[in-house]
Motif scaffolding. Structure first.
Motif: not given
Length: 116
Positions: A49-69
């Motif tokens: 999970m810590r190296t699943d690049v697709r999951a991590l990119l998705y989390d980054m995208l969602e964080g940006a959409k929610l204003g968390l990053r």
């Protein structure tokens, strides 16, 4: 709803080759493992999970959409510590089967721009 421009991803595969970042570029570092008692590259669900690049990119995208990053237009993935860098590149080029719906979102919104 307007068309979303695909986001270029550059993968750094060699230690010490990190690229210069600007305000529009997000950095994602993939660790070798969590250090909890197994060899690097061993199959481990926690490390996967810590190296699943697709999951991590998705989390980054969602964080940006929610204003968390901060929002971003480019991503640099530091995969220099990952034992199997080819897996990271395969995930970004559609050569690995999707494991979840988020993988399809990442495939549509991100593309491999290069490897350094």
């Amino acid at each position: 709803m307007g068309r979303v421009e695909p986001i270029p991803v550059t993968v750094v595969t060699e230690p010490g080759r990190l690229l210069a970042l600007d305000a529009d570029t997000a950095l994602l570092r993939l660790p070798a493992n969590s250090g909890h008692g197994h060899e690097d590259g061993a199959q481990c669900i926690a490390c996967a999970m810590r190296t699943d690049v697709r999951a991590l990119l998705y989390d980054m995208l969602e964080g940006a959409k929610l204003g968390l990053r901060p929002s971003f237009k480019k991503v640099v993935v530091d995969a220099s510590a990952v034992p199997d860098k080819a897996q990271v590149i395969a995930a970004l080029t559609g050569k690995l089967p999707a494991q979840a719906l988020r993988d399809h979102t990442v495939a549509r919104l991100f593309y491999l721009a290069g490897a350094a």
